[in-house]
Motif scaffolding. Sequence first.
Motif, mmCIF file in Angstrom:
data_model
loop_
_atom_site.group_PDB
_atom_site.id
_atom_site.type_symbol
_atom_site.label_atom_id
_atom_site.label_comp_id
_atom_site.label_asym_id
_atom_site.label_seq_id
_atom_site.Cartn_x
_atom_site.Cartn_y
_atom_site.Cartn_z
ATOM 1 N N GLU A 1 35.438 -16.320 18.156
ATOM 2 C CA GLU A 1 36.657 -16.566 18.909
ATOM 3 C C GLU A 1 36.325 -16.932 20.355
ATOM 4 O OE1 GLU A 1 36.380 -13.412 17.150
ATOM 5 O OE2 GLU A 1 37.180 -14.457 15.418
ATOM 6 N N THR A 2 35.175 -16.498 20.830
ATOM 7 C CA THR A 2 34.713 -16.833 22.173
ATOM 8 C C THR A 2 33.851 -18.089 22.149
ATOM 9 O OG1 THR A 2 34.702 -14.500 22.747
ATOM 10 C CG2 THR A 2 33.445 -15.969 24.171
ATOM 11 N N VAL A 3 32.963 -18.188 21.169
ATOM 12 C CA VAL A 3 32.008 -19.293 21.084
ATOM 13 C C VAL A 3 32.711 -20.613 20.781
ATOM 14 C CG1 VAL A 3 30.018 -20.181 19.814
ATOM 15 C CG2 VAL A 3 30.111 -17.766 20.458
ATOM 16 N N THR A 4 33.644 -20.613 19.850
ATOM 17 C CA THR A 4 34.318 -21.845 19.444
ATOM 18 C C THR A 4 35.034 -22.529 20.612
ATOM 19 O OG1 THR A 4 34.538 -21.060 17.181
ATOM 20 C CG2 THR A 4 36.003 -22.840 17.855
ATOM 21 N N PRO A 5 35.861 -21.820 21.407
ATOM 22 C CA PRO A 5 36.512 -22.491 22.533
ATOM 23 C C PRO A 5 35.521 -22.962 23.598
ATOM 24 C CG PRO A 5 37.489 -20.308 22.183
ATOM 25 C CD PRO A 5 36.347 -20.453 21.237
ATOM 26 N N PHE A 6 34.377 -22.318 23.675
ATOM 27 C CA PHE A 6 33.345 -22.742 24.625
ATOM 28 C C PHE A 6 32.696 -24.040 24.161
ATOM 29 C CE2 PHE A 6 29.072 -22.953 26.278
ATOM 30 C CZ PHE A 6 29.237 -22.624 27.610
ATOM 31 N N LEU A 7 32.373 -24.135 22.868
ATOM 32 C CA LEU A 7 31.636 -25.279 22.327
ATOM 33 C C LEU A 7 32.494 -26.531 22.180
ATOM 34 C CD1 LEU A 7 29.021 -26.413 21.042
ATOM 35 C CD2 LEU A 7 29.858 -25.553 18.846
ATOM 36 N N LYS A 8 33.698 -26.395 21.666
ATOM 37 C CA LYS A 8 34.508 -27.558 21.290
ATOM 38 C C LYS A 8 34.743 -28.571 22.415
ATOM 39 C CE LYS A 8 34.780 -27.392 16.983
ATOM 40 N NZ LYS A 8 34.062 -28.427 16.243
ATOM 41 N N PRO A 9 35.054 -28.172 23.639
ATOM 42 C CA PRO A 9 35.251 -29.184 24.693
ATOM 43 C C PRO A 9 33.953 -29.908 25.074
ATOM 44 C CG PRO A 9 36.138 -27.055 25.382
ATOM 45 C CD PRO A 9 35.408 -26.836 24.110
ATOM 46 N N ILE B 1 18.597 -27.366 12.743
ATOM 47 C CA ILE B 1 19.211 -26.090 13.105
ATOM 48 C C ILE B 1 18.928 -25.850 14.581
ATOM 49 C CG2 ILE B 1 19.214 -23.599 12.734
ATOM 50 C CD1 ILE B 1 18.392 -24.175 9.821
ATOM 51 N N ASN B 2 19.988 -25.704 15.362
ATOM 52 C CA ASN B 2 19.865 -25.514 16.798
ATOM 53 C C ASN B 2 20.361 -24.120 17.155
ATOM 54 O OD1 ASN B 2 21.608 -25.796 19.575
ATOM 55 N ND2 ASN B 2 19.676 -26.890 19.687
ATOM 56 N N LEU B 3 19.470 -23.294 17.680
ATOM 57 C CA LEU B 3 19.832 -21.952 18.147
ATOM 58 C C LEU B 3 20.102 -22.041 19.646
ATOM 59 C CD1 LEU B 3 17.162 -19.824 16.253
ATOM 60 C CD2 LEU B 3 19.419 -20.530 15.491
ATOM 61 N N TRP B 4 21.281 -21.593 20.049
ATOM 62 C CA TRP B 4 21.726 -21.722 21.421
ATOM 63 C C TRP B 4 22.590 -20.527 21.800
ATOM 64 C CZ3 TRP B 4 26.853 -22.560 23.213
ATOM 65 C CH2 TRP B 4 27.813 -22.537 22.197
ATOM 66 N N ALA B 5 23.004 -20.474 23.060
ATOM 67 C CA ALA B 5 23.911 -19.415 23.520
ATOM 68 C C ALA B 5 24.751 -19.943 24.678
ATOM 69 C CB ALA B 5 23.124 -18.183 23.965
ATOM 70 N N THR B 6 25.945 -19.396 24.826
ATOM 71 C CA THR B 6 26.848 -19.835 25.900
ATOM 72 C C THR B 6 26.297 -19.501 27.284
ATOM 73 O OG1 THR B 6 28.097 -17.766 25.804
ATOM 74 C CG2 THR B 6 28.909 -19.594 24.458
#
Length: 160
Positions: free
Chosen positions: A93-101, A52-57
Amino acid sequence: MQPQAKETGDSAALDGTVDRTRRGSAMPSISVSDAEGKDLALASLKGQPVLINLWATWCAPCVAELPALNRLAEKRGKSLRIVTVSQDMAKLETVTPFLKPKAPLLEPWLDPEGELGTFYDVTVLPTSIYYDAQGREVWRYVGPLEWDRDKAAALLAETV
């Protein structure tokens, strides 16, 4: 204090500390959610090791370690479940587009109430918690790590 990622590209910039003080503790009965509103009960993940990895943009060291976590998922995805849980206050909706690329193999999960951060008493991001197949904590890694290197492989070989 939050560690700062160095802009050198040097993997030595990604380093933290191992905490084994809660070794043997059970995985929490906490659920996280995805962009579609699907819940994932962490305690249901028993049966294979879980990271489990806790992170932030907004966390530079978190973002710096995402490619290595993605490479770990590519290499060990069938034998190790990697659960990345954003600690952002933003919606998926903000996190997903940030993480995927940055890490296309990682699933974006959100902890909307901040329960995990509180449960784990997290003061530094990223923080990663490793559980064995029985759902018992093996260790916590506080700070960033090159997850596809020898140090991480040795840590992931540990069990309770």
